[in-house]
Scaffold this motif. Structure first.
Motif, PDB file in Angstrom:
ATOM      1  N   PHE A   1       0.822  -1.209   0.000  1.00  0.00           N
ATOM      2  CA  PHE A   1       0.000   0.000   0.000  1.00  0.00           C
ATOM      3  C   PHE A   1       0.860   1.264   0.000  1.00  0.00           C
ATOM      4  CE2 PHE A   1      -2.597  -3.357   1.776  1.00  0.00           C
ATOM      5  CZ  PHE A   1      -3.805  -3.185   1.113  1.00  0.00           C
ATOM      6  N   TRP A   2       1.996   1.210   0.694  1.00  0.00           N
ATOM      7  CA  TRP A   2       2.888   2.366   0.742  1.00  0.00           C
ATOM      8  C   TRP A   2       3.400   2.738  -0.645  1.00  0.00           C
ATOM      9  CZ3 TRP A   2       3.857   6.338   3.637  1.00  0.00           C
ATOM     10  CH2 TRP A   2       5.072   7.012   3.577  1.00  0.00           C
ATOM     11  N   PHE A   3       3.868   1.762  -1.380  1.00  0.00           N
ATOM     12  CA  PHE A   3       4.401   2.046  -2.719  1.00  0.00           C
ATOM     13  C   PHE A   3       3.290   2.364  -3.720  1.00  0.00           C
ATOM     14  CE2 PHE A   3       8.247  -0.240  -1.182  1.00  0.00           C
ATOM     15  CZ  PHE A   3       9.174   0.753  -1.472  1.00  0.00           C
ATOM     16  N   ALA A   4       2.095   1.872  -3.470  1.00  0.00           N
ATOM     17  CA  ALA A   4       0.982   2.130  -4.382  1.00  0.00           C
ATOM     18  C   ALA A   4       0.407   3.534  -4.220  1.00  0.00           C
ATOM     19  CB  ALA A   4      -0.116   1.088  -4.163  1.00  0.00           C
ATOM     20  N   PHE A   5       0.403   4.054  -2.988  1.00  0.00           N
ATOM     21  CA  PHE A   5      -0.340   5.290  -2.724  1.00  0.00           C
ATOM     22  C   PHE A   5       0.503   6.491  -2.311  1.00  0.00           C
ATOM     23  CE2 PHE A   5      -3.510   1.919  -1.892  1.00  0.00           C
ATOM     24  CZ  PHE A   5      -4.459   2.281  -2.840  1.00  0.00           C
ATOM     25  N   TYR A   6       1.812   6.281  -2.027  1.00  0.00           N
ATOM     26  CA  TYR A   6       2.591   7.416  -1.540  1.00  0.00           C
ATOM     27  C   TYR A   6       3.505   8.014  -2.594  1.00  0.00           C
ATOM     28  CZ  TYR A   6       5.478  10.543   1.126  1.00  0.00           C
ATOM     29  OH  TYR A   6       6.099  11.684   1.570  1.00  0.00           O
ATOM     30  N   ASN A   7       3.468   9.335  -2.694  1.00  0.00           N
ATOM     31  CA  ASN A   7       4.435  10.170  -3.404  1.00  0.00           C
ATOM     32  C   ASN A   7       4.457  11.517  -2.709  1.00  0.00           C
ATOM     33  OD1 ASN A   7       5.842   9.000  -5.711  1.00  0.00           O
ATOM     34  ND2 ASN A   7       3.804   8.627  -6.577  1.00  0.00           N
TER      35      ASN A   7
END
Length: 447
Positions: free
Chosen positions: A192-198
């Protein structure tokens, strides 16, 4: 007009930080519930550890956590929060799982737990920096309170899950399964971190209006807000130490973080010794303490926001809220009085848990505001580093508290917890006084 609507994606980021902190604390809390088995005599099937040996394991974890927090803050300032928090979680999850294979050796447990602490050290510097990047000042205490409540949720989950493991698989295998399963949760969060964070300026989910809100406190806007921050030179670690504001955060963490470590690692032991409780009965009292703490974390973080909305300056609102919060832990002076079953009978446990709940909730409210003082007084580019310095200070204070508890429980078992609760009660008002003295004329460090 629809295009000018302010979105709420920043709260999705707060939720991601909440879950990472939940996993962080669930993983570190496992050892407090397996302590009873580790300290059971070898003849009865345990490891035969003493309280002093147990305190070495927790103190070394805390020491490594403290030392690496400074480095973690510097690294996260350099590589960014997305990669920094991910690397941190991978490290602590791997060594959390490896703890299951440490056997009965105090030395091996100490080494593995120390490496586990290296990984855990990155969570708070990364999270505080993320809040500084994603939220305007008026919302930072609330956002910090939300993600910081993960420390309570993680402790609550551990309070139910670890004893269940010990009951379901038996103590000899259950402690291993507790380490393995809790350690594995971190890898699920990474998806979820890599999918939703920028960063905000790169995120496709952030509207221009929300981006403007996020950066409403920025005074210089020569280019896009996040680019403007990135272009400036970082403040050196040594220069940060020249500011009284840095030392205010240092002493605030040093004097109070150890109290939370004490509750995390020694509360189950206290309930066992004071009330003769076993692993079946410890679950719910400890669960309740950490559940009530969530109220402190969330409401305490919101209190300065209420005062600011009423027109109070940020610094005055923060210090006023922290003074009010610092008064509540004084109730811990009554802990051992209420624990006297000769006076209070069957109500002793309820009253004791009640005052510990107040103290634990007050700590979380204090912590949410203390963390936010960093982003109040420092530019975003320095937040990770200053938080790291404070994390080191808090860890050092935690080492002292861990060793003090171990020594007292080994050498002076009758009065050990009375002394520990007195120390806990007085820590916050002392810390507030030091912070007030050092930040009397506080202002934002110039960019």
């Amino acid at each position: 007009m629809a295009n000018n609507k302010v979105g709420n994606y920043r709260w999705v980021i707060a939720a991601l930080l909440l879950f990472s902190t939940t996993i962080n604390y669930m993983d570190r809390q496992v050892i407090s519930y397996v302590k009873d088995y580790f300290c059971t005599p070898i003849a009865k099937g345990g490891f035969g550890w003493t309280d002093n040996q147990y305190s070495y394991v927790t103190a070394c974890f805390t020491l490594f956590y403290a030392g690496v927090t400074v480095v973690a803050g510097l690294v996260i300032d350099k590589i960014g929060t997305k990669l920094g928090l991910a690397l941190s979680l991978i490290t602590w999850s791997v060594f959390g799982i490896l703890n299951a294979f440490a056997g009965s050796s105090v030395v091996v447990h100490t080494v593995v737990r120390s490496l586990f602490g290296i990984g855990e050290a990155g969570n708070f510097p990364a999270s505080i920096k993320t809040v500084a990047e994603w939220f305007p000042k008026k919302e930072r205490a609330l956002a910090t309170g939300i993600f910081n409540s993960g420390s309570n949720i993680g402790a609550m989950l551990a309070a139910l899950f670890v004893p269940w493991c010990l009951i379901h698989w038996g103590e000899a295998e259950g402690w291993k399964m507790a380490y393995i399963i809790t350690g594995a949760f971190g890898f699920l969060w990474l998806i979820f971190w890599f999918a939703f964070y920028n960063p905000p300026y790169k995120s496709k989910y952030v509207s221009p209006a929300e981006l403007d809100l996020i950066h409403e406190d920025d005074l210089a806007m020569h280019v896009a807000p996040s680019e403007d921050v990135a272009l400036k030179e970082k403040i050196s670690w040594w220069k940060l130490l020249s500011y009284k504001q840095t030392w205010a955060f240092f002493w605030g963490k040093f004097l109070t973080d150890g109290i939370w470590w004490f509750l995390l690692f020694w509360l189950p032991d206290y309930l066992k010794k004071q009330f003769g409780m076993d692993v079946h009965h410890i679950m719910w009292p400890t669960f309740i303490v950490y559940a009530v703490s969530i109220v402190g974390s969330t409401y305490g973080g919101n209190l300065p926001r209420v005062l600011i909305k009423r027109g109070m300056p940020v610094y005055k609102a923060r210090m006023s809220a922290m003074f009010i919060i610092a008064l509540f832990p004084l109730c811990l002076l009554l802990t051992q009085y209420f624990a006297n079953t000769a006076i209070f009978g069957t109500h002793a446990l309820t009253l004791t848990i009640g005052v510990i709940c107040i103290g634990a909730a007050a700590h979380q409210a204090w912590s949410a505001n203390l963390f936010t003082t960093v982003s109040d007084m420092f530019p975003k580019r320095a937040v990770g580093s200053v938080t790291g310095i404070g994390g080191m200070a808090g860890g050092l204070g935690g080492v002292i508290i861990q060793r003090l508890s171990g020594i007292l429980n080994t050498s002076y078992p009758v009065h050990a917890y009375l002394i520990m609760f007195i120390v806990s009660a007085l820590a916050y008002i002392t810390a507030w006084s030091v912070i007030k003295l050092l930040t009397k004329n506080a202002r934002l460090i110039p960019d």
